[in-house]
Every structure is written in C-alpha cells, then in structure tokens.
Enzyme design. Structure first.
Site, short mmCIF file in Angstrom:
data_model
loop_
_atom_site.label_atom_id
_atom_site.label_comp_id
_atom_site.label_asym_id
_atom_site.label_seq_id
_atom_site.Cartn_x
_atom_site.Cartn_y
_atom_site.Cartn_z
N CYS A 114 0.83 -1.23 0.00
CA CYS A 114 0.00 0.00 0.00
C CYS A 114 0.85 1.27 0.00
O CYS A 114 0.36 2.34 -0.35
CB CYS A 114 -0.95 0.00 1.19
SG CYS A 114 -2.14 -1.34 1.11
N HIS A 250 -3.11 7.70 1.80
CA HIS A 250 -3.52 6.36 1.37
C HIS A 250 -4.93 6.15 1.91
O HIS A 250 -5.22 6.45 3.07
CB HIS A 250 -2.55 5.33 1.94
CG HIS A 250 -3.02 3.92 1.74
ND1 HIS A 250 -3.50 3.47 0.52
CD2 HIS A 250 -3.12 2.87 2.58
CE1 HIS A 250 -3.85 2.21 0.64
NE2 HIS A 250 -3.64 1.82 1.88
N ASN A 280 -10.00 0.36 -0.35
CA ASN A 280 -8.53 0.39 -0.29
C ASN A 280 -7.98 -0.22 -1.59
O ASN A 280 -8.09 -1.42 -1.79
CB ASN A 280 -8.07 -0.40 0.94
CG ASN A 280 -6.56 -0.38 1.11
OD1 ASN A 280 -5.82 0.00 0.20
ND2 ASN A 280 -6.10 -0.79 2.28
O1 UT7 Z 1 -3.71 -0.57 3.36
C1 UT7 Z 1 -2.89 -1.27 4.23
C2 UT7 Z 1 -3.14 -0.82 5.59
N1 UT7 Z 1 -4.35 -1.38 6.10
C3 UT7 Z 1 -5.05 -0.69 6.95
O2 UT7 Z 1 -4.74 0.45 7.19
C4 UT7 Z 1 -6.21 -1.35 7.65
C5 UT7 Z 1 -6.11 -1.04 9.11
N2 UT7 Z 1 -7.17 -1.59 9.89
C6 UT7 Z 1 -8.47 -1.18 9.83
O3 UT7 Z 1 -8.80 -0.38 8.99
C7 UT7 Z 1 -9.44 -1.68 10.86
O4 UT7 Z 1 -8.73 -2.35 11.87
C8 UT7 Z 1 -10.52 -2.62 10.27
C9 UT7 Z 1 -11.51 -1.83 9.44
C10 UT7 Z 1 -9.87 -3.71 9.45
C11 UT7 Z 1 -11.31 -3.26 11.40
O5 UT7 Z 1 -11.87 -2.29 12.27
P1 UT7 Z 1 -11.74 -2.45 13.86
O6 UT7 Z 1 -12.51 -1.37 14.46
O7 UT7 Z 1 -10.28 -2.53 14.18
O8 UT7 Z 1 -12.49 -3.79 14.12
P2 UT7 Z 1 -11.93 -5.13 14.79
O9 UT7 Z 1 -10.98 -5.81 13.87
O10 UT7 Z 1 -11.49 -4.83 16.17
O11 UT7 Z 1 -13.24 -5.95 14.86
C12 UT7 Z 1 -14.33 -5.56 15.71
C13 UT7 Z 1 -15.41 -6.62 15.60
C14 UT7 Z 1 -14.88 -8.03 15.78
O12 UT7 Z 1 -15.86 -8.77 16.48
P3 UT7 Z 1 -15.67 -9.08 18.06
O13 UT7 Z 1 -14.39 -9.85 18.11
O14 UT7 Z 1 -15.59 -7.74 18.71
O15 UT7 Z 1 -16.90 -9.85 18.38
C15 UT7 Z 1 -14.80 -8.56 14.38
O16 UT7 Z 1 -14.95 -9.96 14.32
O17 UT7 Z 1 -15.99 -6.57 14.30
C16 UT7 Z 1 -15.96 -7.87 13.71
N3 UT7 Z 1 -15.83 -7.75 12.29
C17 UT7 Z 1 -16.88 -7.55 11.48
N4 UT7 Z 1 -18.19 -7.42 11.74
C18 UT7 Z 1 -19.02 -7.21 10.68
C19 UT7 Z 1 -14.70 -7.79 11.54
N5 UT7 Z 1 -15.00 -7.61 10.24
C20 UT7 Z 1 -16.35 -7.47 10.18
C21 UT7 Z 1 -17.26 -7.25 9.13
N6 UT7 Z 1 -18.57 -7.13 9.42
N7 UT7 Z 1 -16.87 -7.14 7.85
#
Ligand code: UT7
Length: 323
Positions: A114, A250, A280
């Site tokens: 990225c 980005h 992304n």
């Molecule tokens: O380009 C390269 C660089 N990449 C990035 O910059 C990405 C960086 N990361 C992010 O943008 C965020 O961490 C995400 C968007 C990927 C995730 O957001 P988050 O607020 O960090 O969520 P999380 O991973 O902590 O997940 C929260 C909850 C979890 O459930 P529990 O464990 O709290 O019950 C996940 O299982 O959301 C759940 N979850 C979803 N729920 C509905 C994860 N993906 C999904 C989904 N739909 N698609």
C-alpha cells in the site's frame, strides 16, 4: 539551480463494475452499517474477468499522458507500483511499455504494497534529479480483488481495484520550497512486522494466495507512523502541517485518515478523501485520489501536497510535492 520532478499530467481508471457494501451482506456475516462506520467505505470497483492490472495501468497512463498533452515517445521511464502483477514476471511496467508503443527507455515495477506509490514516486524523483530520465510515467495499479479470501469478512469488504498515474518532467527550480515538483521524501520499512499484513502465497506455495491482515494492529501502526513520516518530510523543508494545502493520504480507512490529519493539525477540509468510493486500492489509492482531487477542483497548480501511506512489510513513507 536544482532539477525538480514536476507533475505535468494526472489520470486514473476504475473498472466498470461498482460493488456496494450491500453485496457483501449475502456473502459473509456483515452489514453496510458495519463497513461504513468502521472503515468509511461505501462501494468499490472490481475488475472484470480477464481484466488485468496491466489493463488498468495502461488506461490510467493514457489518461495521464492526455492530461499532460504528451505522447509516449516523450517518456523515457515507466515505474509501476503494484503488488498484483498479471504474472510473477515480466513486470507490469514492461507490459504497459509495450502496450503504449514505447520502444526506448526503461520500465520496472516497485513493490511496497500500500506504500508502493510513495516508494515509486521517490524512485522516479531520484531518476529525474540524477539525470537518468527526463520524463517519467509513475503508475499505481492493483487488482486486490484477486487476493481476497471471500470467506474472511475482516478483509474481503475493505479492498478494491483501480489505477492512477502521474507524468513527471525534469524542470529547473530555484532549490527552495517554493519550487513546483517533488520537494522531499521519507521512506521507511520494518520487516519484523511481516506477519501483520501479508499474502499467504508465492513461490513458497505455488499459489497466488490470499491476503491476511491483523487489522487492529495495522491500524495502531498506521495512526502512529503516518503522521510521523509526514512530519519527517515536512521537517526537511522547515514546513509544518499549517503550510500544507492538501493531504493526499492512502485511502484505507476514514478513521486513520482523520486521525493522521488531526495529528498534523490539518482540518479535514484540506484532505482529499475517496475511500468511500474506491475502498482500499493499495498502491493505486494515492494517484487515484490525486486525479479525483484534481478533477473535483480541489488540487490547484502551486498547491503544497503531502502524500502518505503504510502497508505490508511494514513499509511506510511520505512525499511532499508542490503541484
Ligand atoms: O492498506 C494497508 C493498511 N491497512 C489498513 O490500514 C487497515 C487497518 N485496519 C483497519 O482499517 C481496521 O482495523 C478494520 C476496518 C480492518 C477493522 O476495524 P476495527 O474497528 O479494528 O475492528 P476489529 O478488527 O477490532 O473488529 C471488531 C469486531 C470483531 O468482532 P468481536 O471480536 O468484537 O466480536 C470482528 O470480528 O468486528 C468484527 N468484524 C466484522 N463485523 C461485521 C470484523 N469484520 C467485520 C465485518 N462485518 N466485515
């Protein structure tokens, strides 16, 4: 006098198929509301069957050349940032070179995931200021839809396909921050973080593989490192966030974009945001945002831009340029 790599043209290409968040609701346990609120993404484009990264790259390059009012025989270098090449080799850049009908000069790919476009711009700048190229096409092009595990809701909803391109030209400047062109760069990587974001395929498996990401951890690094690298580039010029007309970040997550802008003390009115429409697109996201920002009338000639990105490696960096 100092040679500067000045932007002469910009263009982009997005595949026809637009995929709204709602399409994922039938695929995995997710919702439009979750995707919007956690990432800011509302839709993304996916390449058609048989439509390859090189196809997207060519269309973006043609748009950038037209915008520059140049023909390909005026270009002597093509640098493509991609992590989704059509083939392991030859490079996408040489495929683009052939397709555009360019029979001289040189072409190669840069792979910093990225952060790829920032690395490619920095490389192209080095080629230009060292006199190895007079005019360069710098392209970010990706088809990340081909790396998705469609059963993994934590990643498959985040990425999209697309391409953006800049035409850079060597121009004599005064040697200070009032010059047009690339003014400063800052590149970083730390391979200890390889397991946070990677594709589990390649020559070690004999497969293309799927993208794997520890989203929360990458998020934590992004929030810290993006403002740091943007400040590092600006520091080289004795400038601060207050001098910046546009952050072109980005486009991974609106929350990361907002947090970086806040740390840089730049209001969101001076940030080019396209994540809602593109998702992304990895190395394509910054040139896509530049092209859209220019078309929207946001970026004007003479504006000071900071582009910053982070991705797999981890690799991260920034470029300060005056449009
Ligand atoms: O380009 C390269 C660089 N990449 C990035 O910059 C990405 C960086 N990361 C992010 O943008 C965020 O961490 C995400 C968007 C990927 C995730 O957001 P988050 O607020 O960090 O969520 P999380 O991973 O902590 O997940 C929260 C909850 C979890 O459930 P529990 O464990 O709290 O019950 C996940 O299982 O959301 C759940 N979850 C979803 N729920 C509905 C994860 N993906 C999904 C989904 N739909 N698609």
């Amino acid at each position: 006098m100092t040679l500067r790599a000045v932007v002469r043209g910009v263009g982009h290409y997005l595949p026809e198929r637009v995929v709204p968040n709602s399409e994922f609701e039938t695929l995995v346990d997710t919702s439009d509301e979750w995707i919007r609120s956690r990432s800011g993404i509302e839709r993304r484009h996916f390449a058609a069957e048989g439509e390859m990264t090189s196809d997207l790259a060519c269309k973006a390059a043609e748009a950038a050349l037209a915008n520059a009012g140049m023909t390909v025989d005026q270009i002597d270098a093509i640098v493509v940032a991609t992590s989704t090449p059509d083939l392991t080799f030859p490079s996408v850049a040489t495929m683009v070179q052939a397709r555009l009908g360019m029979v001289k000069g040189f072409a190669f790919d840069v792979q910093a995931v990225c952060a790829g476009f920032v690395f490619a711009l920095s490389n192209a700048n080095a080629l230009i200021v060292s006199g190895q190229a007079k005019r360069a096409l710098v392209i970010g092009a990706e088809t990340f839809s081909r790396l998705m595990d469609w059963t993994d809701r934590s990643t498959c909803v985040l990425f999209g396909d697309g391409a953006g391109a800049l035409v850079l030209e060597a121009v004599e400047g005064k040697g200070d921050a009032s010059d047009r062109g690339i003014l400063a760069t800052d590149l970083n990587s730390d391979g200890r973080f390889r397991d946070l974001l990677y594709v589990d395929g390649g020559t070690s498996t004999g497969t293309t593989g799927h993208l794997r990401m520890e989203g929360k951890e990458v998020f934590r690094h992004a929030v810290e490192k993006l403002a740091e690298t943007a400040h590092a580039s600006l520091d080289k010029l004795g400038l601060t966030g207050e001098d910046v007309d546009w952050i072109v970040p980005h486009q991974a997550n609106i929350r990361i974009i907002e947090s970086t802008a806040k740390r840089m003390k730049v209001p969101m009115e001076r940030v080019v945001v396209t994540v809602q429409d593109h998702g992304n697109t990895s190395a394509a996201s910054i040139p896509l945002a530049m092209s859209v920002g220019r078309a929207r009338g946001q970026i004007k000639e003479g504006d000071l831009l900071v582009a910053e990105a982070i991705g797999g490696g981890l690799a991260w960096g920034s470029v300060v340029l005056r449009w």
